[in-house]
Design an enzyme around this catalytic site. Structure first.
Site, PDB file in Angstrom:
ATOM      1  N   LYS A  96       0.861  -1.185   0.000  1.00 25.87           N
ATOM      2  CA  LYS A  96       0.000   0.000   0.000  1.00 25.87           C
ATOM      3  C   LYS A  96       0.887   1.221   0.000  1.00 25.87           C
ATOM      4  O   LYS A  96       2.020   1.168   0.485  1.00 25.87           O
ATOM      5  CB  LYS A  96      -0.883   0.028   1.252  1.00 25.87           C
ATOM      6  CG  LYS A  96      -2.113   0.912   1.122  1.00 25.87           C
ATOM      7  CD  LYS A  96      -3.229   0.164   0.397  1.00 25.87           C
ATOM      8  CE  LYS A  96      -4.500   0.942   0.287  1.00 25.87           C
ATOM      9  NZ  LYS A  96      -5.600   0.056  -0.168  1.00 25.87           N
TER      10      LYS A  96
HETATM   11  N1  GLU Z   1      -7.344   0.011  -3.753  1.00 23.41           N
HETATM   12  C1  GLU Z   1      -8.005  -1.228  -4.016  1.00 23.41           C
HETATM   13  C2  GLU Z   1      -8.070  -2.060  -2.760  1.00 23.41           C
HETATM   14  O1  GLU Z   1      -7.924  -1.561  -1.669  1.00 23.41           O
HETATM   15  C3  GLU Z   1      -7.390  -1.977  -5.198  1.00 23.41           C
HETATM   16  C4  GLU Z   1      -5.965  -2.390  -5.002  1.00 23.41           C
HETATM   17  C5  GLU Z   1      -5.320  -2.975  -6.254  1.00 23.41           C
HETATM   18  O2  GLU Z   1      -6.009  -3.221  -7.224  1.00 23.41           O
HETATM   19  O3  GLU Z   1      -4.104  -3.178  -6.215  1.00 23.41           O
HETATM   20  O4  GLU Z   1      -8.347  -3.232  -2.806  1.00 23.41           O
END
Ligand code: GLU
Length: 406
Positions: A96
């Protein structure tokens, strides 16, 4: 998050080593992001990128821009991605990123400079086989295109698989937008069928009318459900007969909020959750449902479209009240599953047809729901604990197969 990991490891019967490994993120980078503002002044923002675990594949997870972002939040969200990718069995780990900033206060040019400098600072962590960012809170296709372009310029070659959720023009996938929402709908259908409830006419309340909440409201009303109340940062609106979602979207587009929509009556702040309904969908930020909200919640099914919307205290109350909670790491995994498909296509250099994407997304969500539902029944625990147990069990297999380096 640490308590969740410990609990899941115990439920899955994993070794102490696995739990210990999953308690600590593998890599945490904090960077300064100096940006020249349009006024000529310089403002220095702080950003982070975290790789929580890569035992099952490259780190995967979004980048968020928000004034409340800090190191602990990014670490917790990265761990959540590790569990999420394992629940839907896609070959990724968890990561993240975030920058502490208020994008509403930045011009487009300032946002681009902030994104590019942040991407440059974390570039050594990124790569199609290393870490693949995607959109998250307050980031979108545009931001992904800037990240992609910055990484490509640095390496002097095209690396389309380094981000997902990118624009179609640079190898994005049409169905990526809306994939989180369609996964949520899939979970609502599966939960209704498992609980033997009638879907048509069932009432839903939705918190959030952005990237996830808005398409979700459309999909729910097309599925024959009644979206009776919607809340966003600017207000909330209620119509017991079901809101006209198209009209609501036009209103929100025009005014910037669902507040003041004439097709319903206004609701006081926090009034959303007690509106008579069968389903509640938090699709905004973390911490939306606390113990007090859980006590007055009308719905019998909560489907977590946002990450971390229910506090641990609220979970206890919801369990006592017999509310079924479909947890974030399952309910909103349609987004990262679509990201996996986009990544695979970018690597293949060959786009899949929309119907192939839609079918595989549906199958993947249904399979994950069934596995978690069955595990919850077998263990006699809520779906949140069962989902984490399924994930940690799969992570343990990967961690043990690899052994410990060196
Ligand atoms: N931001 C989205 C999540 O929290 C997608 C993350 C992604 O596709 O890498 O799942």
């Amino acid at each position: 998050m640490l308590a969740r990991i410990d609990d899941a490891a115990a439920l899955a019967g994993c070794s102490a080593a696995v739990a210990q490994i999953l308690r600590v993120p593998e890599r945490v980078v904090e960077v300064a992001v100096p940006v020249r503002l349009d006024s000529g002044e310089v403002q220095v923002f702080t950003g982070w990128r975290v790789h929580h675990n890569i035992a099952r594949g490259p780190a995967k997870g979004g980048i968020r821009f928000h004034p409340s972002v800090d190191a602990d939040e990014v670490k917790a969200l990265a761990a959540e991605m590790t569990l999420k990718t394992a629940v839907v069995e896609i070959p990724f780990g968890g990561g993240k990123g975030g920058v502490c900033c208020d994008p509403a206060q930045l011009s487009e040019g300032e946002l681009e400079r902030l994104t590019r400098r942040y991407a440059y600072e974390i570039a050594s962590m990124l790569g199609p086989d290393r870490d693949v960012p995607a959109p998250d809170v307050n980031t979108d296709q545009r931001v992904m295109a800037w990240v992609l372009d910055t990484v490509d310029m640095l390496h002097g070659r095209a690396l389309p698989a380094v981000v997902t959720g990118k624009p179609l023009a640079v190898g994005g996938m049409r169905l990526h937008t809306g994939a989180t929402s369609s996964g949520v709908v899939r979970c609502i259908r599966a939960a209704f069928s498992a609980l033997e409830l009638e879907l048509p006419g069932a009432r839903v309340v939705v918190q959030g009318f952005g990237k996830v909440g808005a398409p979700l409201a459309f999909l729910l009303s097309s599925a024959g459900m009644r979206v009776v109340a919607v809340e966003d940062v600017g207000g909330a609106v209620y119509n017991p007969g079901g809101l006209d979602v198209g009209g609501l979207a036009d209103h929100a587009q025009r005014t910037g909020s669902v507040g003041g929509f004439e097709g319903g009556s206004p609701l006081a702040a926090g009034g959303l959750w007690s509106v008579p309904s069968e389903v509640a969908v938090p699709a905004a930020l973390g911490g939306a449902i606390d113990a007090a909200t859980a006590a007055i919640l009308s719905a019998t099914v909560v489907v977590e479209a946002a990450n971390g919307p229910t506090t641990p205290e609220a979970d206890v109350v919801l369990e006592q009240r017999g509310v079924t909670v479909v947890p974030d790491i399952l309910a909103n995994a349609g987004g990262v599953t679509a990201s996996y498909f986009e990544w695979a296509q970018s690597r293949q250099g060959y786009p899949w047809d929309d119907d192939v994407v839609a079918r595989r997304l549906g199958q993947s969500m249904d399979a994950a729901f069934a596995t978690v539902w069955e595990r919850a029944r077998r263990l006699g625990v809520p779906m949140r604990r069962a989902a984490a147990a399924v994930a940690v069990e799969r992570l343990a297999l990967a961690i043990e197969a690899r052994g410990l380096f060196p």
